[in-house]
Write a protein that holds these residues in place. Structure first.
Motif, PDB file in Angstrom:
ATOM      1  N   ARG A  70       0.829  -1.210   0.000  1.00 32.00           N
ATOM      2  CA  ARG A  70       0.000   0.000   0.000  1.00 32.00           C
ATOM      3  C   ARG A  70       0.862   1.258   0.000  1.00 32.00           C
ATOM      4  O   ARG A  70       0.520   2.257  -0.645  1.00 32.00           O
ATOM      5  CB  ARG A  70      -0.936  -0.004   1.211  1.00 32.00           C
ATOM      6  N   LEU A  71       1.986   1.230   0.727  1.00 34.18           N
ATOM      7  CA  LEU A  71       2.879   2.379   0.703  1.00 34.18           C
ATOM      8  C   LEU A  71       3.437   2.608  -0.694  1.00 34.18           C
ATOM      9  O   LEU A  71       3.519   3.752  -1.168  1.00 34.18           O
ATOM     10  CB  LEU A  71       4.024   2.167   1.696  1.00 34.18           C
ATOM     11  N   ALA A  72       3.825   1.530  -1.354  1.00 36.19           N
ATOM     12  CA  ALA A  72       4.371   1.657  -2.706  1.00 36.19           C
ATOM     13  C   ALA A  72       3.331   2.233  -3.662  1.00 36.19           C
ATOM     14  O   ALA A  72       3.639   3.098  -4.500  1.00 36.19           O
ATOM     15  CB  ALA A  72       4.858   0.299  -3.196  1.00 36.19           C
ATOM     16  N   ALA A  73       2.082   1.764  -3.521  1.00 32.70           N
ATOM     17  CA  ALA A  73       1.023   2.271  -4.396  1.00 32.70           C
ATOM     18  C   ALA A  73       0.702   3.729  -4.099  1.00 32.70           C
ATOM     19  O   ALA A  73       0.479   4.526  -5.018  1.00 32.70           O
ATOM     20  CB  ALA A  73      -0.223   1.394  -4.238  1.00 32.70           C
ATOM     21  N   ARG A  74       0.702   4.097  -2.824  1.00 28.20           N
ATOM     22  CA  ARG A  74       0.343   5.467  -2.455  1.00 28.20           C
ATOM     23  C   ARG A  74       1.438   6.458  -2.817  1.00 28.20           C
ATOM     24  O   ARG A  74       1.164   7.585  -3.234  1.00 28.20           O
ATOM     25  CB  ARG A  74       0.031   5.524  -0.963  1.00 28.20           C
ATOM     26  N   ILE A  75       2.696   6.063  -2.638  1.00 32.95           N
ATOM     27  CA  ILE A  75       3.806   6.993  -2.893  1.00 32.95           C
ATOM     28  C   ILE A  75       4.277   6.907  -4.336  1.00 32.95           C
ATOM     29  O   ILE A  75       4.869   7.851  -4.869  1.00 32.95           O
ATOM     30  CB  ILE A  75       4.964   6.697  -1.913  1.00 32.95           C
ATOM     31  N   GLY A  76       4.018   5.770  -5.014  1.00 36.65           N
ATOM     32  CA  GLY A  76       4.398   5.632  -6.403  1.00 36.65           C
ATOM     33  C   GLY A  76       5.831   5.204  -6.607  1.00 36.65           C
ATOM     34  O   GLY A  76       6.481   5.658  -7.562  1.00 36.65           O
ATOM     35  N   LEU A  77       6.335   4.338  -5.722  1.00 33.33           N
ATOM     36  CA  LEU A  77       7.703   3.842  -5.825  1.00 33.33           C
ATOM     37  C   LEU A  77       7.705   2.332  -5.622  1.00 33.33           C
ATOM     38  O   LEU A  77       6.785   1.782  -5.001  1.00 33.33           O
ATOM     39  CB  LEU A  77       8.610   4.509  -4.785  1.00 33.33           C
ATOM     40  N   PRO A  78       8.744   1.635  -6.128  1.00 33.17           N
ATOM     41  CA  PRO A  78       8.832   0.184  -5.893  1.00 33.17           C
ATOM     42  C   PRO A  78       8.976  -0.130  -4.410  1.00 33.17           C
ATOM     43  O   PRO A  78       9.469   0.686  -3.621  1.00 33.17           O
ATOM     44  CB  PRO A  78      10.091  -0.226  -6.671  1.00 33.17           C
ATOM     45  N   GLU A  79       8.566  -1.333  -4.041  1.00 33.74           N
ATOM     46  CA  GLU A  79       8.625  -1.740  -2.633  1.00 33.74           C
ATOM     47  C   GLU A  79      10.056  -1.751  -2.107  1.00 33.74           C
ATOM     48  O   GLU A  79      10.284  -1.458  -0.933  1.00 33.74           O
ATOM     49  CB  GLU A  79       8.012  -3.127  -2.454  1.00 33.74           C
ATOM     50  N   ALA A  80      11.034  -2.091  -2.960  1.00 34.33           N
ATOM     51  CA  ALA A  80      12.423  -2.106  -2.516  1.00 34.33           C
ATOM     52  C   ALA A  80      12.879  -0.716  -2.084  1.00 34.33           C
ATOM     53  O   ALA A  80      13.577  -0.561  -1.068  1.00 34.33           O
ATOM     54  CB  ALA A  80      13.321  -2.633  -3.630  1.00 34.33           C
ATOM     55  N   GLU A  81      12.478   0.309  -2.834  1.00 34.20           N
ATOM     56  CA  GLU A  81      12.850   1.675  -2.455  1.00 34.20           C
ATOM     57  C   GLU A  81      12.111   2.118  -1.194  1.00 34.20           C
ATOM     58  O   GLU A  81      12.661   2.852  -0.373  1.00 34.20           O
ATOM     59  CB  GLU A  81      12.545   2.637  -3.606  1.00 34.20           C
ATOM     60  N   ILE A  82      10.884   1.670  -1.043  1.00 30.58           N
ATOM     61  CA  ILE A  82      10.125   1.991   0.166  1.00 30.58           C
ATOM     62  C   ILE A  82      10.812   1.371   1.387  1.00 30.58           C
ATOM     63  O   ILE A  82      10.937   2.001   2.452  1.00 30.58           O
ATOM     64  CB  ILE A  82       8.675   1.489   0.057  1.00 30.58           C
ATOM     65  N   ALA A  83      11.291   0.132   1.253  1.00 31.38           N
ATOM     66  CA  ALA A  83      11.963  -0.539   2.370  1.00 31.38           C
ATOM     67  C   ALA A  83      13.229   0.212   2.762  1.00 31.38           C
ATOM     68  O   ALA A  83      13.525   0.370   3.957  1.00 31.38           O
ATOM     69  CB  ALA A  83      12.299  -1.981   1.996  1.00 31.38           C
ATOM     70  N   LEU A  84      13.979   0.701   1.786  1.00 29.60           N
ATOM     71  CA  LEU A  84      15.189   1.476   2.090  1.00 29.60           C
ATOM     72  C   LEU A  84      14.829   2.807   2.754  1.00 29.60           C
ATOM     73  O   LEU A  84      15.528   3.269   3.667  1.00 29.60           O
ATOM     74  CB  LEU A  84      15.994   1.719   0.811  1.00 29.60           C
ATOM     75  N   ALA A  85      13.747   3.427   2.311  1.00 33.47           N
ATOM     76  CA  ALA A  85      13.327   4.695   2.918  1.00 33.47           C
ATOM     77  C   ALA A  85      12.873   4.487   4.356  1.00 33.47           C
ATOM     78  O   ALA A  85      13.117   5.346   5.218  1.00 33.47           O
ATOM     79  CB  ALA A  85      12.204   5.321   2.086  1.00 33.47           C
ATOM     80  N   ILE A  86      12.220   3.352   4.643  1.00 36.66           N
ATOM     81  CA  ILE A  86      11.807   3.059   6.024  1.00 36.66           C
ATOM     82  C   ILE A  86      13.038   2.906   6.907  1.00 36.66           C
ATOM     83  O   ILE A  86      13.051   3.334   8.067  1.00 36.66           O
ATOM     84  CB  ILE A  86      10.927   1.790   6.062  1.00 36.66           C
ATOM     85  N   ARG A  87      14.084   2.323   6.358  1.00 35.45           N
ATOM     86  CA  ARG A  87      15.330   2.205   7.122  1.00 35.45           C
ATOM     87  C   ARG A  87      15.889   3.590   7.455  1.00 35.45           C
ATOM     88  O   ARG A  87      16.369   3.813   8.561  1.00 35.45           O
ATOM     89  CB  ARG A  87      16.347   1.385   6.319  1.00 35.45           C
ATOM     90  N   ARG A  88      15.793   4.520   6.496  1.00 43.34           N
ATOM     91  CA  ARG A  88      16.245   5.895   6.779  1.00 43.34           C
ATOM     92  C   ARG A  88      15.344   6.550   7.817  1.00 43.34           C
ATOM     93  O   ARG A  88      15.803   7.316   8.669  1.00 43.34           O
ATOM     94  CB  ARG A  88      16.251   6.723   5.497  1.00 43.34           C
ATOM     95  N   LEU A  89      14.059   6.238   7.763  1.00 38.74           N
ATOM     96  CA  LEU A  89      13.121   6.816   8.730  1.00 38.74           C
ATOM     97  C   LEU A  89      13.450   6.374  10.143  1.00 38.74           C
ATOM     98  O   LEU A  89      13.354   7.159  11.094  1.00 38.74           O
ATOM     99  CB  LEU A  89      11.697   6.393   8.360  1.00 38.74           C
ATOM    100  N   ARG A  90      13.870   5.114  10.305  1.00 37.72           N
ATOM    101  CA  ARG A  90      14.168   4.592  11.630  1.00 37.72           C
ATOM    102  C   ARG A  90      15.387   5.275  12.252  1.00 37.72           C
ATOM    103  O   ARG A  90      15.617   5.161  13.455  1.00 37.72           O
ATOM    104  CB  ARG A  90      14.393   3.086  11.562  1.00 37.72           C
ATOM    105  N   ARG A  91      16.197   5.918  11.434  1.00 36.37           N
ATOM    106  CA  ARG A  91      17.360   6.604  11.967  1.00 36.37           C
ATOM    107  C   ARG A  91      16.999   7.949  12.611  1.00 36.37           C
ATOM    108  O   ARG A  91      17.815   8.547  13.302  1.00 36.37           O
ATOM    109  CB  ARG A  91      18.382   6.840  10.848  1.00 36.37           C
ATOM    110  N   LEU A  92      15.792   8.422  12.352  1.00 36.43           N
ATOM    111  CA  LEU A  92      15.345   9.650  12.995  1.00 36.43           C
ATOM    112  C   LEU A  92      15.053   9.368  14.468  1.00 36.43           C
ATOM    113  O   LEU A  92      14.779   8.237  14.856  1.00 36.43           O
ATOM    114  CB  LEU A  92      14.098  10.203  12.288  1.00 36.43           C
ATOM    115  N   ASN A  93      15.093  10.409  15.265  1.00 37.07           N
ATOM    116  CA  ASN A  93      14.956  10.261  16.717  1.00 37.07           C
ATOM    117  C   ASN A  93      13.602  10.801  17.167  1.00 37.07           C
ATOM    118  O   ASN A  93      13.406  12.018  17.192  1.00 37.07           O
ATOM    119  CB  ASN A  93      16.088  11.016  17.417  1.00 37.07           C
ATOM    120  N   PRO A  94      12.654   9.925  17.519  1.00 38.42           N
ATOM    121  CA  PRO A  94      11.340  10.415  17.949  1.00 38.42           C
ATOM    122  C   PRO A  94      11.348  11.015  19.347  1.00 38.42           C
ATOM    123  O   PRO A  94      10.309  11.456  19.825  1.00 38.42           O
ATOM    124  CB  PRO A  94      10.472   9.151  17.911  1.00 38.42           C
ATOM    125  N   LYS A  95      12.501  11.047  19.993  1.00 34.03           N
ATOM    126  CA  LYS A  95      12.582  11.587  21.348  1.00 34.03           C
ATOM    127  C   LYS A  95      13.858  12.437  21.462  1.00 34.03           C
ATOM    128  O   LYS A  95      14.794  12.091  22.184  1.00 34.03           O
ATOM    129  CB  LYS A  95      12.605  10.426  22.344  1.00 34.03           C
TER     130      LYS A  95
END
Length: 418
Positions: free
Chosen positions: A191-216
């Motif tokens: 669903r993320l790939a369909a909503r953002i318009g990117l392949p799932e592999a690129e979405i998985a790499l972007a999620i990895r970058r997201l996890r590097r952010l600090n929510p606290k």
């Protein structure tokens, strides 16, 4: 004088660190981020070593659980003197604010939680500061420029968005993921790939970058709480007690290229070292949690005395091995992410309290003072008698020492007149 040559045989011992032993020690000390960097370096040099993106894990969804409202951050196993307020106050002092704007900035600062988030709605802060809501919003936007990015956020999405917008260049895929955190939490790649318009592999790499952010982002000003990041371990309470597992989503997948060729032996040796490191980490972490189950259930006042030597003896390891394993290792618990090292605590100095740790005593003192009547604050002598009545035989000077260690002023300075 005549000289005579002779041959002597001597036996000497020298300690030599082989390359394998050196790598083993390095891996024991590495946290998830450091181990990932090491593996990436090895993969760049060894074509036989294959790395794949880490699988989606179950740690990210708990961001929303920890920070779903303006409630205070759950208790951690230590409370250090807060320097977040002084950091923000110093920044405000360097700005050219009018008296009215400075008053609003102070009200917003007083509403900060230890996480760096605002703990009150803007409408409440505006009412307490007797200021128009649009003016409060304008000052908030200025305060959100304070480093580190993410301070003064009102929810998880805003906290992550402030950090993503501070990057140069701004990553539009990261911003798109932040707008769809519900799908990220469920690891719904299709669903993320369909909503953002990117392949799932690129979405998985972007999620990895997201996890590097600090929510606290405010947690880095607390000296003992672990910064919120990809934790190395995950501790959960089950029907049979606490269980510990590796956070697989914090490490890349490791594989060896099929066939024969250069680097195959080195890749297999590295894989064995990684497995040994993970096994040792789980053994040490599991033994620590077995001792400190009460503290994880009920908080820091139940922390028992525990030393690295005791853990090493129970596992038949060297104490230096335990020290290397817990160095920089974080564990995610329902009470938040904490350093594994923070679960060690010295035993009280006298023999009257064999089961009481210094850490637990500091927490008890802080709890009693936090709930005291400020018009009649508890003196050190009263605190000592109260603690002794519960079974912990404590001298007044010991109470004074631990109170001062936490930066808590004496009773006459805590008194508030009604």
């Amino acid at each position: 004088m005549s000289t005579r040559q002779r041959i002597e045989v001597k036996t000497t011992q020298r300690l030599h660190l082989s390359a394998a032993l050196h790598s083993s020690i390095r891996l024991l000390k590495a946290d998830a981020a450091g181990l990932t960097r090491f593996l990436e370096e090895q993969a760049a040099e060894n074509p036989a070593l294959l790395l794949s993106p880490p699988p989606p894990g179950d740690w990210l969804p708990r961001w929303d659980i920890l920070f779903r409202s303006a409630d205070p951050v759950p208790d951690r196993l230590e409370t250090a003197p807060a320097s977040l307020i002084s950091h923000v106050s110093d920044w405000i002092a360097r700005q050219s604010l009018s008296p009215a704007d400075a008053r609003i900035a102070l009200a917003l600062t007083e509403a900060l939680e230890p996480s760096g988030w605002l703990g009150q709605p803007l409408e409440t802060i505006a009412a307490e500061a007797s200021a128009p809501l649009p003016q409060v919003r304008a000052i908030l936007q200025r305060l959100q420029r304070i480093d580190p990015p993410g301070l003064f956020a009102r929810d998880l999405a805003e906290c992550l968005r402030l950090q993503a917008q501070a990057e140069d260049p701004v990553d539009p895929v990261l911003l798109a993921l932040i707008e769809n955190l519900d799908l990220v939490a469920r690891a719904d790649l299709p669903r993320l790939a369909a909503r953002i318009g990117l392949p799932e592999a690129e979405i998985a790499l972007a999620i990895r970058r997201l996890r590097r952010l600090n929510p606290k982002p405010g947690a880095q000003f607390d000296g003992l709480a672990a910064p919120i990041r990809e934790p190395d371990l995950i501790a959960r309470r089950g029907p049979e007690g606490w269980t510990l597992s590796l956070n697989r989503s914090s490490l890349p997948g490791i594989d060896i290229r099929p066939g024969r060729g250069q680097g195959q032996g080195a890749a297999r040796a590295l894989l064995r070292l990684i497995e040994a490191r993970n096994s040792t980490l789980l053994r040490v972490g599991g033994e620590i949690l077995r001792h400190q189950a009460e503290a994880l259930d009920h908080g820091p006042t139940r922390l028992l005395p525990l030393t690295m030597a005791e853990v090493a003896s129970a596992l038949d390891l060297h104490e230096s091995t335990v020290s290397r394993v817990v160095s920089g290792t974080s564990v995610d618990t329902p009470r938040g992410t904490i350093w594994l090292r923070a679960l060690f605590s010295a035993r009280m100095g006298d023999g009257n309290n064999p089961g009481l740790s210094a850490h637990a005593l500091r927490a008890r003192i802080a709890d009693l003072i936090a709930s005291e009547d400020r018009s009649h604050p508890l003196t050190d002598d009263t605190l000592a008698r109260t603690l002794s009545a519960t079974g912990a035989v404590i001298a007044r000077r010991t109470v004074a020492k631990y109170r001062e260690m936490q930066g808590i002023p004496p009773a006459h300075r805590r008194r508030q007149r009604g």
